[in-house]
Design an enzyme around this catalytic site. Structure first.
Site, PDB file in Angstrom:
ATOM      1  N   ARG A  65      12.200  39.937  37.919  1.00  0.00           N
ATOM      2  CA  ARG A  65      12.135  41.412  37.823  1.00  0.00           C
ATOM      3  C   ARG A  65      10.937  42.008  38.557  1.00  0.00           C
ATOM      4  O   ARG A  65      10.353  43.003  38.120  1.00  0.00           O
ATOM      5  CB  ARG A  65      12.139  41.862  36.348  1.00  0.00           C
ATOM      6  CG  ARG A  65      13.373  41.404  35.561  1.00  0.00           C
ATOM      7  CD  ARG A  65      14.665  41.981  36.125  1.00  0.00           C
ATOM      8  NE  ARG A  65      15.832  41.438  35.453  1.00  0.00           N
ATOM      9  CZ  ARG A  65      16.573  40.424  35.922  1.00  0.00           C
ATOM     10  NH1 ARG A  65      16.264  39.842  37.073  1.00  0.00           N
ATOM     11  NH2 ARG A  65      17.629  40.012  35.257  1.00  0.00           N
ATOM     12  N   SER A  76      19.862  45.989  29.693  1.00  0.00           N
ATOM     13  CA  SER A  76      18.900  45.175  28.936  1.00  0.00           C
ATOM     14  C   SER A  76      17.590  45.947  28.807  1.00  0.00           C
ATOM     15  O   SER A  76      16.987  46.319  29.812  1.00  0.00           O
ATOM     16  CB  SER A  76      18.641  43.853  29.659  1.00  0.00           C
ATOM     17  OG  SER A  76      19.817  43.088  29.709  1.00  0.00           O
ATOM     18  N   GLU A 110      11.901  46.217  30.000  1.00  0.00           N
ATOM     19  CA  GLU A 110      12.459  46.144  31.347  1.00  0.00           C
ATOM     20  C   GLU A 110      12.687  47.566  31.865  1.00  0.00           C
ATOM     21  O   GLU A 110      12.630  47.820  33.060  1.00  0.00           O
ATOM     22  CB  GLU A 110      13.778  45.361  31.337  1.00  0.00           C
ATOM     23  CG  GLU A 110      14.342  45.120  32.719  1.00  0.00           C
ATOM     24  CD  GLU A 110      15.455  44.067  32.727  1.00  0.00           C
ATOM     25  OE1 GLU A 110      16.540  44.400  33.218  1.00  0.00           O
ATOM     26  OE2 GLU A 110      15.220  42.960  32.257  1.00  0.00           O
TER      27      GLU A 110
END
Length: 303
Positions: free
Chosen positions: A176, A226, A296
């Site tokens: 990420r 998510s 996230e």
């Protein structure tokens, strides 16, 4: 001052590409968020370059979004310019096994184009609800695939306002993250390198992943996918479930019982509800298991 800045924006963009006091809840998949002072929709790399340069010169904050699929904007909104690279910059072209896509192209559209051209390797991204711009910044991934597996190069606007191409080996992609996110670059275009494949098999793989998403994820509610990053050695959703937080609710925000890794808007959530729920979930998981959950979802504005 406000009118003066608007006129300067008008020197770059036509009137229909600039909105003032634009509610961000209409531009995020969470469907929450207060007004942005300015919301601009450039159509070319040069317009992106000129708007960001103007913001630098005038010391006006500027934040770039795609389709708002990984974003929580505060109820107070954003004091500055939201620069949206989405539908106005979403061209996709194919040459051999290379797909070139402007930053605003949806991953689902790129996957469909790959399938049309019998190109395999992008199936994993078909159901990720975002643009290639955002996906390249955060090295988005799902079902065992990541952007770093398929990106050949990314054309960016760097922090000095210069347009340049970064090849695969220099993208520094990790979980990420990428050099694009660390340096605050803006993605303008991406080159995706795929392999020749069987269109029936590609379609079947995409259908299988779509079915898995629909059955396992709460797609019927607004969310940002998510909510937390995967902690090393764990799964965020399992930790949240094991902490007894399935269905945990703050106002209109709720931990989905269908998939505890998702925070959903049940219909009337505020950004404050979502933010408070995320903080409480994180605290309870850390208290119970000693594992810190890192969001996230990007947060924008004052919380």
């Amino acid at each position: 001052m406000k009118q003066d800045f608007y006129q300067k924006l008008r020197g770059i963009l036509s009137e229909e590409k600039i909105r003032r006091d634009e509610p961000m809840k209409t531009h995020t998949t969470f469907r929450v968020g207060g007004p942005a002072d300015y919301f601009v929709m450039p159509e070319t790399a040069e317009e992106v370059q000129r708007v960001t340069e103007l913001c630098r010169m005038e010391e006006v904050p500027c934040y770039v979004i795609g389709n708002g699929s990984n974003l929580l904007v505060s109820d107070d909104g954003y004091r500055g310019v939201i620069l949206q690279i989405y539908r106005s910059m979403s061209g996709i072209s194919v040459q051999g096994n290379i797909i070139r896509a402007q930053a605003g192209a949806l991953l689902s559209a790129i996957a469909a184009k790959a399938c049309e051209n019998s190109l395999t390797g992008f199936e994993f991204a078909a159901g990720i609800p975002g643009t290639i711009g955002g996906a390249s910044v955060m090295n988005a991934g799902a079902y065992g695939g990541e952007m770093k597996d398929v990106l050949k190069s990314v054309t960016v606007l760097d922090s000095a306002g210069q347009i340049r191409r970064i090849d695969r080996e220099n993208l520094e992609m990790g979980y990420r993250t990428s050099i694009i996110s660390r340096e605050g670059y803006i993605t303008l275009e991406a080159e995706i390198e795929l392999s020749a494949g069987n269109p029936e098999e590609i379609r079947a793989r995409m259908d299988d992943l779509r079915t898995r998403r629909v059955t396992k994820q709460p797609l019927e509610y607004p969310s940002a996918g998510s909510t937390f990053k995967r902690p090393e050695g764990y799964f965020a959703g399992k930790l949240i479930q094991d902490a007894g937080l399935a269905g945990f609710q703050v106002g209109g925000a709720k931990v989905s019982e269908k998939h505890c890794g998702f925070v959903i808007n049940t219909g009337n959530a505020t950004a404050a509800d979502i933010h408070s729920l995320m903080r409480q979930v994180s605290a309870k998981v850390e208290e119970k298991f000693g594992v810190a959950l890192e969001p996230e979802v990007k947060r924008l504005g004052v919380f």
